[in-house]
Each structure stands twice: as structure tokens, then as C-alpha cells.
Write a protein that holds these residues in place. Structure first.
Motif, mmCIF file in Angstrom:
data_model
loop_
_atom_site.group_PDB
_atom_site.id
_atom_site.type_symbol
_atom_site.label_atom_id
_atom_site.label_comp_id
_atom_site.label_asym_id
_atom_site.label_seq_id
_atom_site.Cartn_x
_atom_site.Cartn_y
_atom_site.Cartn_z
ATOM 1 N N VAL A 182 7.287 -6.577 8.135
ATOM 2 C CA VAL A 182 6.874 -4.964 7.312
ATOM 3 C C VAL A 182 8.155 -4.450 6.846
ATOM 4 O O VAL A 182 9.192 -4.571 7.617
ATOM 5 C CB VAL A 182 6.170 -4.177 8.302
ATOM 6 N N VAL A 183 7.904 -3.883 5.836
ATOM 7 C CA VAL A 183 9.058 -2.914 5.162
ATOM 8 C C VAL A 183 8.340 -1.833 4.430
ATOM 9 O O VAL A 183 7.355 -1.733 3.816
ATOM 10 C CB VAL A 183 10.089 -3.606 4.294
ATOM 11 N N CYS A 184 9.018 -0.580 4.827
ATOM 12 C CA CYS A 184 8.836 0.802 4.142
ATOM 13 C C CYS A 184 9.788 1.465 3.346
ATOM 14 O O CYS A 184 10.937 1.317 3.955
ATOM 15 C CB CYS A 184 8.179 1.575 5.470
ATOM 16 N N VAL A 185 9.594 1.818 2.334
ATOM 17 C CA VAL A 185 10.444 2.369 1.482
ATOM 18 C C VAL A 185 10.134 3.897 1.106
ATOM 19 O O VAL A 185 8.979 3.886 0.357
ATOM 20 C CB VAL A 185 10.775 1.535 0.172
ATOM 21 N N GLY A 186 10.779 4.785 1.472
ATOM 22 C CA GLY A 186 10.517 6.196 1.171
ATOM 23 C C GLY A 186 11.058 7.052 2.191
ATOM 24 O O GLY A 186 12.330 6.927 2.419
ATOM 25 N N THR A 187 10.519 7.902 2.633
ATOM 26 C CA THR A 187 10.862 8.802 3.898
ATOM 27 C C THR A 187 9.967 8.797 5.179
ATOM 28 O O THR A 187 8.761 8.428 4.929
ATOM 29 C CB THR A 187 10.936 10.288 3.231
ATOM 30 N N ILE A 233 -1.327 -0.132 10.133
ATOM 31 C CA ILE A 233 -0.194 0.796 9.675
ATOM 32 C C ILE A 233 -0.461 1.974 9.304
ATOM 33 O O ILE A 233 -1.329 2.030 8.339
ATOM 34 C CB ILE A 233 0.646 -0.235 8.632
ATOM 35 N N THR A 234 -0.047 3.048 9.855
ATOM 36 C CA THR A 234 -0.269 4.304 9.802
ATOM 37 C C THR A 234 0.885 5.217 9.544
ATOM 38 O O THR A 234 1.927 4.854 10.241
ATOM 39 C CB THR A 234 -1.355 4.922 10.790
ATOM 40 N N ALA A 235 1.070 6.167 8.454
ATOM 41 C CA ALA A 235 2.062 7.096 8.350
ATOM 42 C C ALA A 235 2.219 7.982 9.568
ATOM 43 O O ALA A 235 1.368 8.616 10.059
ATOM 44 C CB ALA A 235 1.699 7.862 7.200
ATOM 45 N N GLY A 259 5.946 7.263 0.710
ATOM 46 C CA GLY A 259 6.433 5.980 -0.052
ATOM 47 C C GLY A 259 5.665 4.991 -0.085
ATOM 48 O O GLY A 259 4.096 5.049 -0.181
ATOM 49 N N MET A 260 6.071 3.677 -0.009
ATOM 50 C CA MET A 260 5.282 2.402 0.056
ATOM 51 C C MET A 260 5.551 1.423 1.137
ATOM 52 O O MET A 260 6.691 1.597 1.851
ATOM 53 C CB MET A 260 5.634 1.600 -1.404
ATOM 54 N N GLU A 286 0.968 -1.161 0.004
ATOM 55 C CA GLU A 286 0.142 -0.026 -0.134
ATOM 56 C C GLU A 286 0.818 1.197 0.033
ATOM 57 O O GLU A 286 2.051 1.091 0.332
ATOM 58 C CB GLU A 286 -0.827 0.030 1.362
ATOM 59 N N ARG A 287 0.357 2.327 -0.543
ATOM 60 C CA ARG A 287 0.841 3.771 -0.324
ATOM 61 C C ARG A 287 0.885 3.900 1.162
ATOM 62 O O ARG A 287 -0.087 3.744 2.133
ATOM 63 C CB ARG A 287 0.193 4.731 -1.077
ATOM 64 N N VAL A 288 1.985 4.677 1.721
ATOM 65 C CA VAL A 288 2.178 4.896 3.083
ATOM 66 C C VAL A 288 0.926 5.820 3.578
ATOM 67 O O VAL A 288 0.480 5.542 4.609
ATOM 68 C CB VAL A 288 3.424 5.526 3.380
#
Length: 91
Positions: free
Chosen positions: A28-33, A70-72, A78-79, A6-8
């Protein structure tokens, strides 16, 4: 096994059907900022940085439905990808 991407900004709000009482690994993995806030089974929120490094957690004695939220965090982009897999019983 279950997984998603999903999109962050949209986050993840999912209820994974599991076999009650079994053991699972949640990744879980997050890619972005920035970072995201991960809550599994409605407890113990943990931040995960959007640096591409996977974070894992063991889920013992799983419920029939595992709530995954999962929340920003502020300014995160990012994703975010997540996965739930069963862990074989120890022999």
C-alpha cells in the motif's frame, strides 16, 4: 494479482479472492497528507503515512477472501493505492 486506487477519504473496503493457503505480498502507498489505517484480514491495524513511501506486508496461509480495509486518519487527504501479488513457493 489485484490492485486498486482510491481517494483517501473514500477508503478501501475490499475482499480479494485468493488461493487459500498460499503466500501473498500486500503493498500500500498513500500520497497526500496525514496517514491511513490499514487492516488486513481483520487484524493488526497499522498506520501508513501519506508520504509516498510504500509499505508491504506478507500474508501467509491466505484465506479464500482477504479482507482489506484502509481508512483515513483525521485530516488525511490524497490518494491510496494497494496491490496483492502471489509469492512463489521457496525451493
Amino acid at each position: 494479482m489485484e490492485s486498486g486506487l482510491e481517494r483517501v477519504r473514500e477508503g478501501v473496503h475490499h475482499r480479494s479472492p485468493l488461493m487459500k493457503g498460499k503466500t501473498y505480498k500486500f503493498s500500500v502507498v498513500c500520497v497526500g497528507t496525514g496517514s491511513v489505517r490499514v487492516v488486513i484480514d481483520d487484524r493488526d491495524p497499522r498506520p501508513v503515512s501519506c508520504d509516498g513511501v510504500p509499505a508491504t506486508r506478507r500474508v501467509e496461509s491466505a484465506p479464500e477472501r482477504l479482507p482489506v480495509d484502509i481508512t483515513a486518519e483525521a485530516g488525511a487527504t490524497g490518494m491510496v493505492a494497494w496491490q496483492v501479488v502471489s509469492v512463489p513457493p521457496r525451493s
